[in-house]
Design an enzyme around this catalytic site. Sequence first.
Site, PDB file in Angstrom:
ATOM      1  N   HIS A 222       0.868  -1.211  -0.055  1.00 33.68           N
ATOM      2  CA  HIS A 222       0.093  -0.159  -0.125  1.00 33.68           C
ATOM      3  C   HIS A 222       0.833   1.187   0.052  1.00 33.68           C
ATOM      4  CE1 HIS A 222       0.879   0.443   4.484  1.00 33.68           C
ATOM      5  NE2 HIS A 222       0.406  -0.763   4.661  1.00 33.68           N
ATOM      6  N   CYS A 242       4.092  -4.829   6.466  1.00 35.10           N
ATOM      7  CA  CYS A 242       3.554  -4.544   5.142  1.00 35.10           C
ATOM      8  C   CYS A 242       4.537  -3.681   4.082  1.00 35.10           C
ATOM      9  CB  CYS A 242       2.471  -3.526   5.276  1.00 35.10           C
ATOM     10  SG  CYS A 242       0.889  -4.540   5.910  1.00 35.10           S
TER      11      CYS A 242
END
Length: 266
Positions: A222, A242
């Site tokens: 992201h 992440c």
Amino acid sequence: MAAGSGRGGASAGLLIAIMVGLFTWYEAAVTSAHGPSLSSATVPGLTGLPAQARLSLAHANNQAMPTTTVLAAIRFTAPRYAAPGVRVAGQVPATWWGVPSVLPVVATRPGWVEVRLAQRPNGSTSWLPVSAVRLSSTGYRIVISLSTMRLTLYRDGRPLLSAPAGIGTKDDPTPAGHYFVAFDEPPPAPNPGYGPFILVTSAHSPAIGDWEGSGDAVIGIHGPLGEDSEIGTAGARISHGCIRLHDNDLLRLRQVPPGTPIDIVG
């Protein structure tokens, strides 16, 4: 690929004939040198795949890096198999987090495919009968290097993007391994820092079991969450596992379909 008309259609037909001929030649050579390879004859249901995808399966069987990955869309929730015909506890769900399951194929046997799973533990696979899946293919692949802190997007073996990435810290590491894109989803409101979308992967955090009450801790790709300067041009170890990208780099991944392989390497 739709059939064309006139000179364009003839060119397309010639290209397909050449690809099929090359695959037939390659298969005969591999069979002579190494024994039977993978083909539509050994895996019912592969006949509808492009010749390049079948050729890549043959390459994969001989330990070479494929440029095309065969994908299996799960038609219905099916039992798990440790090997063709050998049932084990559990199921392969037709959906995950409400989204249809599209899984990369990693091996085949006559009438069977072995697929990577999105569920814990990381690296899980299952065999499935070909009747339980719909087969397609993708030329995309994502490679994330933890040592260089970069994400590289490939298509048909050629790099399209090399971008600095924010990866997990020492305490919350990004797990190395072979994964895939499960689906993409809109960013959670009201935080715009996640960027235009999130690519949800099949990787799970080895250090976090339940992120913010979600019941899991899935690794996503992201936006930078306001840490563009930390990521910079060299990447940084700043996340809970992440992968964070600059928004402009993240947008380059919009074209990547579910099931696309993701290799996270040291």
